[in-house]
Design a protein around this motif. Structure first.
Motif, PDB file in Angstrom:
ATOM      1  N   THR A   1      30.464  38.490  35.039  1.00  0.00           N
ATOM      2  CA  THR A   1      31.616  39.796  34.680  1.00  0.00           C
ATOM      3  C   THR A   1      31.861  39.914  33.776  1.00  0.00           C
ATOM      4  O   THR A   1      32.449  38.616  32.486  1.00  0.00           O
ATOM      5  CB  THR A   1      32.639  39.386  35.611  1.00  0.00           C
ATOM      6  OG1 THR A   1      32.273  39.416  37.040  1.00  0.00           O
ATOM      7  CG2 THR A   1      33.147  40.890  35.609  1.00  0.00           C
TER       8      THR A   1
ATOM      9  N   ALA B   1      28.332  44.237  34.789  1.00  0.00           N
ATOM     10  CA  ALA B   1      28.001  42.244  35.018  1.00  0.00           C
ATOM     11  C   ALA B   1      26.683  42.460  34.039  1.00  0.00           C
ATOM     12  O   ALA B   1      25.983  43.440  33.780  1.00  0.00           O
ATOM     13  CB  ALA B   1      27.654  42.837  35.930  1.00  0.00           C
TER      14      ALA B   1
ATOM     15  N   GLU C   1      29.474  37.043  39.450  1.00  0.00           N
ATOM     16  CA  GLU C   1      29.176  37.723  40.039  1.00  0.00           C
ATOM     17  C   GLU C   1      29.583  39.305  39.961  1.00  0.00           C
ATOM     18  O   GLU C   1      31.035  39.135  39.760  1.00  0.00           O
ATOM     19  CB  GLU C   1      28.221  37.829  41.412  1.00  0.00           C
ATOM     20  CG  GLU C   1      26.974  39.289  40.925  1.00  0.00           C
ATOM     21  CD  GLU C   1      27.875  40.511  42.246  1.00  0.00           C
ATOM     22  OE1 GLU C   1      26.985  41.725  41.843  1.00  0.00           O
ATOM     23  OE2 GLU C   1      29.349  40.711  43.141  1.00  0.00           O
TER      24      GLU C   1
ATOM     25  N   ALA D   1      21.955  37.382  37.272  1.00  0.00           N
ATOM     26  CA  ALA D   1      23.386  37.690  37.795  1.00  0.00           C
ATOM     27  C   ALA D   1      24.160  36.052  38.074  1.00  0.00           C
ATOM     28  O   ALA D   1      23.971  35.379  37.947  1.00  0.00           O
ATOM     29  CB  ALA D   1      23.343  37.406  39.279  1.00  0.00           C
TER      30      ALA D   1
ATOM     31  N   GLN E   1      23.377  40.774  35.507  1.00  0.00           N
ATOM     32  CA  GLN E   1      22.350  41.216  36.197  1.00  0.00           C
ATOM     33  C   GLN E   1      21.388  43.155  36.443  1.00  0.00           C
ATOM     34  O   GLN E   1      20.928  43.177  36.944  1.00  0.00           O
ATOM     35  CB  GLN E   1      22.531  41.060  37.889  1.00  0.00           C
ATOM     36  CG  GLN E   1      23.414  41.871  38.383  1.00  0.00           C
ATOM     37  CD  GLN E   1      24.470  41.332  38.751  1.00  0.00           C
ATOM     38  OE1 GLN E   1      25.591  40.992  38.170  1.00  0.00           O
ATOM     39  NE2 GLN E   1      25.045  42.091  39.524  1.00  0.00           N
TER      40      GLN E   1
END
Length: 363
Positions: free
Chosen positions: A200, A188, A65, A197, A190
């Protein structure tokens, strides 16, 4: 109301995920370590990502994440005793100082009011006659809906020879980011990409790579160093530092296709339009955006001041209308209600339904 297909997730990340992206994530995964077909797929994905970043710098995708990127950037560039300038007008800007301290660095925090931007002249004064290893800052402070216009600040830091680390997690893919003026730019999956999610994204300048190579790396997973010389064959499996999250990569690939097919200019215009729509409807309801000036208002998230009512409004919106919003964070937890209109949710009909529901619970 219990969770159903009619529930509208309008939080500022994780966002709702479009059906095409969910379908892509459900594809049977290949083994990225041994199957040759992964190589060309991964090369193509990184090429798409570079186009969204609008950069010729190296781009990477890490399994983890978005916070993984923030910690990795600091861990890769900062050594014990290094001074790091942390520009902060929000919780995430302040949070960079914690990562610096974890590395044994010395964070010098330049605080600005949460509802305004940075003072360029003050930043100039701070960097004069100081030897900062790096400077950190946040493009969009998601908890307050403030978008920092920091191109002048980036220029000051460049002139002073200070490497820059920028959290663009909540802006990348929703508005223009001055990536080529940034040494390490973090995104990221999400947020504006509207992917699940778990990933990165990072762009790394040549100057940042030089600093990585000159910095003692005492970590592996939270280091950029293992990615420095990764080669991705055109017709074979690449040798990556670890087994990648293939299903998440499939989803991200579909998300990037959505952005590039629409055209980034059109995507950014769409975000600006729905953000203006959201702020206007909010003001009609007697709510003021946290950002005191529309020039500072993010096109990806709007934070409304609700003075002690955020939790109650959030609960009633979900229970009565199936609309899920986010409250504030930290000291603003119950004083701010946030509407995420980023990525898939940067849609006039979704914003209208959200604001109609908010009008009802306010009544």
């Amino acid at each position: 109301m219990t969770h159903s297909d009619d529930e509208l997730l309008m939080t500022p990340g994780p966002t709702a995920v479009p059906p095409a992206v969910l379908d892509a994530m459900g594809r049977p995964p290949v083994n990225p370590d041994v199957q040759a077909e992964f190589g060309p797929f991964y090369r193509d994905l990184l090429d798409k990502l570079a186009r969204v970043y609008d950069t010729d710098d190296d781009v990477l995708v890490l399994s983890g994440e978005g916070i993984l990127g923030l910690e990795t950037a600091v861990a890769s560039l900062v050594e014990e005793g290094d001074e790091v300038l942390c520009l902060a007008n929000g919780i995430y800007g302040e949070g960079f100082a914690d990562f610096v301290e974890t590395r044994g660095g010395d964070p010098v925090v330049h605080d600005a009011p949460f509802d305004s931007g940075f003072d360029v002249e003050r930043v100039k004064g701070i960097v004069e006659n100081r030897d900062f290893a790096a400077a950190t800052m946040v493009h969009c402070e998601t908890p307050t809906g403030v978008l920092n216009d920091f191109e002048e600040v980036l220029g000051v830091l460049q002139d002073a020879g200070v490497l820059t680390i920028v959290d663009a997690v909540s802006s990348l893919g929703g508005t223009s980011v001055p990536t080529d003026d940034i040494d390490v730019c973090l995104g990221a999956s999400q947020k504006c990409f509207s992917s699940p999610a778990g990933l990165t994204t990072v762009s790394v300048s040549d100057a940042a790579w030089e600093k990585v190579e000159a910095t003692d790396q005492d970590t592996f997973y939270t280091s950029l160093a293992p990615w420095r010389d990764v080669e991705i064959p055109a017709d074979d499996a690449p040798h990556l530092p670890y087994t990648h999250a293939v299903s998440n990569l499939y989803a991200l690939d579909a998300s990037l296709d959505r952005l590039l097919d629409e055209g980034l200019g059109a995507v950014y215009d769409r975000h600006e339009e729905v953000a203006a729509q959201c702020r206007e409807r909010g003001r009609d309801l007697g709510l003021e955006p946290f950002a005191t000036d529309d020039a500072l208002a993010s096109p990806t998230v709007t934070a409304f001041r609700v003075e002690g009512r955020a939790g109650d409004l959030q609960t009633r919106l979900e229970a009565d209308h199936g609309v899920v919003l986010a409250t504030g964070l930290g000291d603003l937890a119950d004083d701010v209600l946030r509407v995420g209109h980023m990525g898939y949710n940067a849609d006039p009909e979704r914003v209208e339904r959200t604001m109609d529901a908010l009008a009802d619970v306010l009544d």
